[in-house]
Design a protein around this motif. Structure first.
Motif, mmCIF file in Angstrom:
data_model
loop_
_atom_site.group_PDB
_atom_site.id
_atom_site.type_symbol
_atom_site.label_atom_id
_atom_site.label_comp_id
_atom_site.label_asym_id
_atom_site.label_seq_id
_atom_site.Cartn_x
_atom_site.Cartn_y
_atom_site.Cartn_z
ATOM 1 N N GLU A 120 32.180 -0.558 31.264
ATOM 2 C CA GLU A 120 31.314 0.331 32.032
ATOM 3 C C GLU A 120 31.234 -0.168 33.466
ATOM 4 O O GLU A 120 31.137 -1.366 33.710
ATOM 5 N N LEU A 121 31.358 0.741 34.407
ATOM 6 C CA LEU A 121 31.276 0.344 35.814
ATOM 7 C C LEU A 121 29.860 -0.093 36.153
ATOM 8 O O LEU A 121 28.892 0.504 35.681
ATOM 9 N N ASP A 153 28.284 3.473 39.157
ATOM 10 C CA ASP A 153 29.014 4.658 38.730
ATOM 11 C C ASP A 153 28.893 5.717 39.832
ATOM 12 O O ASP A 153 27.800 5.910 40.381
ATOM 13 N N ASP A 188 25.949 8.093 39.783
ATOM 14 C CA ASP A 188 24.591 7.680 40.130
ATOM 15 C C ASP A 188 24.181 8.234 41.491
ATOM 16 O O ASP A 188 23.037 8.625 41.711
ATOM 17 N N GLN A 196 30.814 6.570 27.662
ATOM 18 C CA GLN A 196 29.674 7.457 27.928
ATOM 19 C C GLN A 196 29.741 8.676 27.012
ATOM 20 O O GLN A 196 28.743 9.129 26.454
ATOM 21 N N ARG A 204 23.836 8.252 32.367
ATOM 22 C CA ARG A 204 24.992 8.654 33.176
ATOM 23 C C ARG A 204 25.706 9.862 32.577
ATOM 24 O O ARG A 204 26.111 10.771 33.297
#
Lengths: 177, 86
Positions: free
Chosen positions: A76-77, A80, A83, A127, A161
């Motif tokens: 996961e970044l 993101d 965001d 996600q 997200r």
């Protein structure tokens, strides 16, 4: 080890949701079938100790098989790009700058499925799977954490997200509709 | 519009409320967290619209998943798996 009868019962009860889950992760019909078969083959030799439901246990096996096949760590970044899009909807004080709009009326099932399909394709796999397990299969949060191997806090971030991006994507389609 | 009760406690900004709704706090949060969200929603139409959108999203996702494979395809898969595995 599960008895053959228990495996047969598990196939009858869970093969459909697992198949749709693999398709939902973007695999072809043939690949999804193979992944589901491998999932049950793993179950044959696995030690299912009943700490989760059998369905959650199977989702865990399938999810790992999907990752292996895709050869992605599902990382996961930390930041993101979605965001920023979410933040842009608000003024600095936290008021709505662009209030939510639509849908004006409930879409029928086929129409809603078609609208969300493209939006889902754009989501990162982890996600998407978090969202799918929660919303479609309605798994408990603890079970989703177990399947994905993430903490409760991380799951909240994944769901935030996923929903924020999907909502933004669908809102564009609702407005055009 | 920002929903805020002055005095005893704050029910959070719209940004905080939307972020909590998207994170699933209404379903999985603690009692106080859920209560504050409900109070905010009761007095804030834009955040209620946001919550309705999330519900529409959820319904659309279920319809999408069902559309991925027909009942006939699932029955054929089940038959094949039973032959191979048992």
């Amino acid at each position: 080890m599960l008895e053959p009868q228990a495996i047969a019962a598990a196939v009858r009860e869970h093969s459909g949701v697992l198949f749709r889950a693999a398709l939902g992760q973007g695999f072809s019909d043939a690949d999804a079938e193979e992944l589901v078969q491998e999932t049950f083959a793993t179950l044959l030799s696995a030690r299912f100790e009943g700490r989760s439901t059998l369905r959650t246990f199977l989702f865990g096996i399938l999810y790992r098989k999907c990752l292996e096949r895709r050869r992605e760590a599902g990382r996961e970044l930390a930041v993101d790009p979605g965001d920023e899009v979410f933040e842009s909807r608000f003024h600095t004080g936290g008021h709505w700058a662009k209030p939510p709009r639509g849908p004006e009326q409930d879409a029928d099932a086929a129409e809603a499925a078609a609208l969300i399909s493209d939006c889902l394709k754009a989501l990162p796999p982890q996600q998407k799977e978090a969202f799918r397990l929660r919303e479609v299969d309605q798994e408990e949060s603890a079970a989703v954490c177990n399947v994905l191997g993430v903490s409760d806090t991380h799951l909240r971030v994944l769901l935030f997200r996923a929903r924020a991006k999907l909502r933004e994507c669908l809102e564009g389609k609702w407005k055009r509709g | 519009m920002e929903a805020r009760l002055t005095g005893l406690f704050s029910v959070g900004s719209c940004r905080e409320t939307a972020a909590r709704l998207a994170a699933g706090v209404l379903e999985t949060g603690g009692f106080l967290e859920r209560l504050l969200l409900r109070i905010h929603l009761a007095i804030c139409p834009p955040c209620r619209a946001f919550a309705r959108q999330l519900a529409a999203l959820s319904a659309a996702a279920r319809a999408w998943s069902a559309s991925l494979a027909s009942p006939a395809r699932l029955a054929a898969l089940e038959k094949k798996l039973l032959e191979r595995l048992t």
